[in-house]
Design a protein around this motif. Sequence first.
Motif, PDB file in Angstrom:
ATOM      1  N   GLY A 250       0.839  -1.195   0.000  1.00 10.88           N
ATOM      2  CA  GLY A 250       0.000   0.000   0.000  1.00 10.88           C
ATOM      3  C   GLY A 250       0.867   1.234   0.000  1.00 10.88           C
ATOM      4  N   GLU A 251       0.260   2.380   0.195  1.00 12.55           N
ATOM      5  CA  GLU A 251       1.000   3.632   0.224  1.00 12.55           C
ATOM      6  C   GLU A 251       0.231   4.681   1.019  1.00 12.55           C
ATOM      7  OE1 GLU A 251      -0.574   5.697  -3.907  1.00 12.55           O
ATOM      8  OE2 GLU A 251       1.423   4.777  -3.880  1.00 12.55           O
ATOM      9  N   GLY A 252       0.941   5.693   1.470  1.00 11.81           N
ATOM     10  CA  GLY A 252       0.337   6.828   2.144  1.00 11.81           C
ATOM     11  C   GLY A 252      -0.277   6.484   3.485  1.00 11.81           C
ATOM     12  N   ASP A 253      -1.282   7.278   3.818  1.00 16.92           N
ATOM     13  CA  ASP A 253      -1.950   7.121   5.106  1.00 16.92           C
ATOM     14  C   ASP A 253      -2.693   5.802   5.206  1.00 16.92           C
ATOM     15  OD1 ASP A 253      -1.004   9.597   5.847  1.00 16.92           O
ATOM     16  OD2 ASP A 253      -2.841  10.670   5.273  1.00 16.92           O
ATOM     17  N   ASP A 254      -3.123   5.257   4.081  1.00 22.73           N
ATOM     18  CA  ASP A 254      -3.816   3.970   4.125  1.00 22.73           C
ATOM     19  C   ASP A 254      -2.901   2.879   4.662  1.00 22.73           C
ATOM     20  OD1 ASP A 254      -6.058   5.164   3.077  1.00 22.73           O
ATOM     21  OD2 ASP A 254      -5.512   4.706   0.990  1.00 22.73           O
ATOM     22  N   LEU A 255      -1.655   2.886   4.227  1.00 19.02           N
ATOM     23  CA  LEU A 255      -0.711   1.886   4.721  1.00 19.02           C
ATOM     24  C   LEU A 255      -0.407   2.090   6.200  1.00 19.02           C
ATOM     25  CD1 LEU A 255       1.139  -0.501   4.066  1.00 19.02           C
ATOM     26  CD2 LEU A 255       2.905   1.150   3.404  1.00 19.02           C
ATOM     27  N   VAL A 256      -0.299   3.348   6.624  1.00 23.44           N
ATOM     28  CA  VAL A 256      -0.035   3.640   8.034  1.00 23.44           C
ATOM     29  C   VAL A 256      -1.194   3.158   8.895  1.00 23.44           C
ATOM     30  CG1 VAL A 256       0.329   5.481   9.713  1.00 23.44           C
ATOM     31  CG2 VAL A 256       1.470   5.580   7.490  1.00 23.44           C
ATOM     32  N   ASP A 257      -2.427   3.409   8.470  1.00 25.27           N
ATOM     33  CA  ASP A 257      -3.580   2.964   9.248  1.00 25.27           C
ATOM     34  C   ASP A 257      -3.676   1.446   9.288  1.00 25.27           C
ATOM     35  OD1 ASP A 257      -4.246   5.582   9.721  1.00 25.27           O
ATOM     36  OD2 ASP A 257      -5.652   5.709   8.027  1.00 25.27           O
ATOM     37  N   ALA A 258      -3.270   0.769   8.220  1.00 24.84           N
ATOM     38  CA  ALA A 258      -3.351  -0.684   8.174  1.00 24.84           C
ATOM     39  C   ALA A 258      -2.372  -1.329   9.145  1.00 24.84           C
ATOM     40  CB  ALA A 258      -3.100  -1.184   6.747  1.00 24.84           C
ATOM     41  N   VAL A 259      -1.131  -0.867   9.181  1.00 22.79           N
ATOM     42  CA  VAL A 259      -0.150  -1.495  10.063  1.00 22.79           C
ATOM     43  C   VAL A 259      -0.395  -1.128  11.522  1.00 22.79           C
ATOM     44  CG1 VAL A 259       1.572  -1.617   8.222  1.00 22.79           C
ATOM     45  CG2 VAL A 259       1.495   0.386   9.728  1.00 22.79           C
ATOM     46  N   ARG A 260      -1.150  -0.043  11.765  1.00 18.87           N
ATOM     47  CA  ARG A 260      -1.453   0.313  13.142  1.00 18.87           C
ATOM     48  C   ARG A 260      -2.296  -0.760  13.820  1.00 18.87           C
ATOM     49  NH1 ARG A 260      -3.166   5.217  12.351  1.00 18.87           N
ATOM     50  NH2 ARG A 260      -1.187   6.236  12.842  1.00 18.87           N
ATOM     51  N   THR A 261      -3.068  -1.513  13.066  1.00 14.26           N
ATOM     52  CA  THR A 261      -3.906  -2.569  13.637  1.00 14.26           C
ATOM     53  C   THR A 261      -3.093  -3.778  14.095  1.00 14.26           C
ATOM     54  OG1 THR A 261      -4.291  -3.540  11.449  1.00 14.26           O
ATOM     55  CG2 THR A 261      -5.855  -1.867  12.218  1.00 14.26           C
ATOM     56  N   LEU A 262      -1.781  -3.785  13.851  1.00 16.19           N
ATOM     57  CA  LEU A 262      -0.954  -4.894  14.328  1.00 16.19           C
ATOM     58  C   LEU A 262      -0.866  -4.923  15.848  1.00 16.19           C
ATOM     59  CD1 LEU A 262       2.010  -4.694  11.775  1.00 16.19           C
ATOM     60  CD2 LEU A 262       0.238  -6.439  11.876  1.00 16.19           C
ATOM     61  N   SER A 263      -1.303  -3.870  16.519  1.00 17.47           N
ATOM     62  CA  SER A 263      -1.231  -3.833  17.971  1.00 17.47           C
ATOM     63  C   SER A 263      -2.284  -4.721  18.622  1.00 17.47           C
ATOM     64  CB  SER A 263      -1.400  -2.391  18.469  1.00 17.47           C
ATOM     65  OG  SER A 263      -2.660  -1.889  18.069  1.00 17.47           O
ATOM     66  N   THR A 264      -3.316  -5.140  17.880  1.00 17.88           N
ATOM     67  CA  THR A 264      -4.386  -5.968  18.444  1.00 17.88           C
ATOM     68  C   THR A 264      -4.643  -7.159  17.538  1.00 17.88           C
ATOM     69  OG1 THR A 264      -6.148  -4.768  17.288  1.00 17.88           O
ATOM     70  CG2 THR A 264      -5.442  -3.908  19.435  1.00 17.88           C
ATOM     71  N   ASP A 265      -5.608  -7.992  17.945  1.00 18.95           N
ATOM     72  CA  ASP A 265      -5.993  -9.154  17.143  1.00 18.95           C
ATOM     73  C   ASP A 265      -7.042  -8.815  16.095  1.00 18.95           C
ATOM     74  OD1 ASP A 265      -4.279 -10.820  18.492  1.00 18.95           O
ATOM     75  OD2 ASP A 265      -5.764 -11.316  20.034  1.00 18.95           O
ATOM     76  N   THR A 266      -7.408  -7.542  15.953  1.00 20.96           N
ATOM     77  CA  THR A 266      -8.442  -7.182  14.985  1.00 20.96           C
ATOM     78  C   THR A 266      -8.015  -7.431  13.552  1.00 20.96           C
ATOM     79  OG1 THR A 266      -7.622  -4.908  14.936  1.00 20.96           O
ATOM     80  CG2 THR A 266      -9.357  -5.417  16.531  1.00 20.96           C
ATOM     81  N   LEU A 267      -6.705  -7.554  13.343  1.00 24.38           N
ATOM     82  CA  LEU A 267      -6.212  -7.780  11.987  1.00 24.38           C
ATOM     83  C   LEU A 267      -6.740  -9.087  11.406  1.00 24.38           C
ATOM     84  CD1 LEU A 267      -4.307  -6.690   9.761  1.00 24.38           C
ATOM     85  CD2 LEU A 267      -2.496  -8.049  10.805  1.00 24.38           C
ATOM     86  N   GLY A 268      -6.931 -10.089  12.235  1.00 27.99           N
ATOM     87  CA  GLY A 268      -7.359 -11.380  11.720  1.00 27.99           C
ATOM     88  C   GLY A 268      -8.836 -11.636  11.858  1.00 27.99           C
ATOM     89  N   LEU A 269      -9.621 -10.660  12.349  1.00 29.16           N
ATOM     90  CA  LEU A 269     -11.046 -10.883  12.548  1.00 29.16           C
ATOM     91  C   LEU A 269     -11.850 -10.773  11.261  1.00 29.16           C
ATOM     92  CD1 LEU A 269     -11.611  -8.931  15.886  1.00 29.16           C
ATOM     93  CD2 LEU A 269     -11.299 -11.383  15.557  1.00 29.16           C
ATOM     94  N   SER A 270     -11.279 -10.203  10.203  1.00 26.08           N
ATOM     95  CA  SER A 270     -12.039 -10.051   8.966  1.00 26.08           C
ATOM     96  C   SER A 270     -12.251 -11.380   8.266  1.00 26.08           C
ATOM     97  CB  SER A 270     -11.326  -9.067   8.026  1.00 26.08           C
ATOM     98  OG  SER A 270     -10.035  -9.576   7.701  1.00 26.08           O
ATOM     99  N   GLY A 271     -11.423 -12.367   8.542  1.00 34.08           N
ATOM    100  CA  GLY A 271     -11.576 -13.672   7.936  1.00 34.08           C
ATOM    101  C   GLY A 271     -10.942 -13.791   6.574  1.00 34.08           C
ATOM    102  N   THR A 272     -10.419 -12.716   6.021  1.00 31.19           N
ATOM    103  CA  THR A 272      -9.750 -12.735   4.736  1.00 31.19           C
ATOM    104  C   THR A 272      -8.413 -12.036   4.875  1.00 31.19           C
ATOM    105  OG1 THR A 272     -10.718 -10.649   4.010  1.00 31.19           O
ATOM    106  CG2 THR A 272     -11.987 -12.636   3.564  1.00 31.19           C
TER     107      THR A 272
END
Length: 847
Positions: A250-272
């Motif tokens: 990714g790029e820009g703020d979208d990439l920053v917001d995406a990696v910020r979720t690495l602090s919790t388990d919410t990254l894997g809750l989407s199922g995909t």
Amino acid sequence: MRGATRVRARRVAAWTLLSALLAVPATLLPGAPASADATSVPGTLSTAAQNTSTLQVPVPAGVQVSAIDAVVTQSEVTEGTVISFLVNGAVRLQVPSALYQKVSVPVTPADVVADGTIAFSVLTSATPAAGATCAPAGGVAALRKIELQYTGAETPPTTLAGFFPASSSGITVVIPSDADDDMITAGLTAVAALAYRYDDTTPVNLSLNVPDAATATASQRVVALTPGRAGEVTTAVSTTSGIPLLTFAGEGDDLVDAVRTLSTDTLGLSGTDAVDPSLQTKPRSTEKTRSLEDLGVDPVALTGYGSVTQQIELRQDSFGEPVDAMALHLEGTHTAFASTSGARLDVRANGTLVGSTVLGDEARFDLDVELPASAIRSVNDITMTLTAVAPDGSACTPPSIPAAEVDVDGDASTVTVGHGTGKTQGFQLFPQIFEGTLPVALRATEGRKASAAVNAAALISALQRAAGTPLTIQLMDPDAFLADDRSGLMVGALAADSEALDAPLKLSSTRLLDREDSVQEITSQDPYAVLESIDRNNRLVLMLGSWAPSDKAAPGELARKVVDAVVNTGWADLDGDLVIADAANPAFVTASRSLAPHQTVEEEKSYAKWFVVVIAVLLLLLALQVVVAIRRDRQLSRERDEDELGYDTDGPAYVEDEDWDEHTPETYEVDALGDVDDLEVHDHTDEARPDEEGEPDDAYGDLDPDAAPEDAEADVDEDLEDDDLEWDEDDELDELDDDWDDGEDDDWGDWGEEAEEIGPDPDPAASEPLDEPEDEPELADEPETADEPETADEEPDEQADEPPRRRWSDQQQATTSGPAEPAEPLEPPTTPPATPSSKRTRRRRRR
């Protein structure tokens, strides 16, 4: 023939397939085993606290465990103490007490429970007393450098939900070497998020390259950030060098917001594999009163007799702002204790006892404690200790008696704080001073910001573990950062940056070392690196910089040495405000305190100056005392003269007409030598009167200044012989003083002959009167004259024993070098009453 041909063809095909398999890169083989057979286990063990004496050791899937290795230390050796290591509650190894020793506890694959962990614990026990049914604790043992020995290869994860294990031996975030500011910001954000997720000693690093396969271990992970299409972020799970790999594109703020979720388990809750950037962590709270449950504190449960301790952590950053006051309100329940058990609950903050309560037969307790302002740190360790003896008097839990319990209610127990920095200083002001947002400035050599970002990421990881919530990273230009007024972090600073930020230690060849009794200045051309905590004008900045000759940056190894020292120490245990390292010495932590760029160097203390000051003060006091004494003597002499003469001796004065006879000087003859012929008049003299034995009492008779003698008028016609004159010491001193004043150089040996020739002159006209002043000044105020004693019975004045000595002014002296011309007397001279004082006065006038 055909059969042989077929066999030969099959062999060729097999070798061809084998060659093709060998040619496949290791990155394409997900099941490639790691080369190492040991993986580090994050965390430590200690018998000092109940919640740290047991560790859940994660076992990577697919490996065969064989042992758990560790280093055991004790503060002191206790005779008869045994250290026991338990695997899933069963004793697997026992060793005697020692200050330092390495242990290897054997384990088997059967010890791995369903969740893929092994419960590993340690305890110490002393020799039980005679008749006791249990053994009390025997000192404190601590385990560190825990490693899991294994064989085989880890089974890599295939989904995003199972990518991150419960415990990892290390996580590396990889960014391109030519990353732009947005990519660097995303990499620093990913490091902060993972450091918050693995809130222990799990290493989280930023790198420009994928780790080498030779160093790969089980449970290790890699997160790679790569450029992608605008407006979307994708993820993929694979392996690299035998290490599981998670890729974000990714790029820009979208990439920053995406990696910020690495602090919790919410990254894997989407199922995909797609990431939902809308999933955010809980926002920061600035409420002053928070419950232990809201703060994320683990439940507190103390179990057992003797001394049982559990520890929790309270971070300043959890309250949204720095705090300068912290008070705890604890509520909970406990087992009923008899009064003979001595049960109590002690609360300590950072090792200081701050509160205690007695536990009795009531099942509920509450306790209010307050942390001292001087003891508050960025991360505060709160320990609660239950102390009680069993009903049979044992300081341990006998097998036949249920264990005592104390449970703290996390929802009812609260923490109340006051906002402010208080007495906190140096590194302990961080990270709470950032208030959740961390500006970062990178000054990179040769324009490679990504290289400077590696050291910045290591410091951010240490800061994040002391923070209560994930930090928001904002990358800034170095010059804009210097002109800003916000607190932040600067990495790669040079000499000019340290001057602009007014750092306590300027980056130059001159270094100041603070000792207990002096500040030593050292000039060296050796490069060095330093991490400084700067507090100027209410702006707090962390600056990582270095120096080399010509004010250039030092080699990167020195800055890395400083960063490693900070990471190994842990931010919560980092004191002072300087971490310094050079090529020859390891990094060390110190405090600048009174360091100044041009402070005078003092090699050693000297008290010589204080002795000089004391001596000077004493001499000054002595001189002052002498001056005061002289002034006092002069004042007393002046007062005596005024009392005797009736006017001020400092200048000519005149009296009223009725008193003129008493103060008018008499006229006497002057001999050929110019001496006044007045030997018939003597001071304080009467005729020598014999005492009871018939001997004269004194040459001048008894002197009584208060009573006039009976024969006031002396017979001036009586011849005086040398044998009739006896001089006392005071008269001799008076004569010496008078001779000195008149400038005479008389021969004392001829005094007797002169005395026989001197006699009274029967002709008054022949006597020479004293010269009167030519110009008379204006009449002064009438001087106060001393009162004459009313009766002869009054005691004489003590100061009258010694006649005062003084000098007459030129207008009052009557002695001249030649014959004096006679002057007409103002009135017929009369002889005043022959009192001792008047005789002394006339004799002095003669002189």
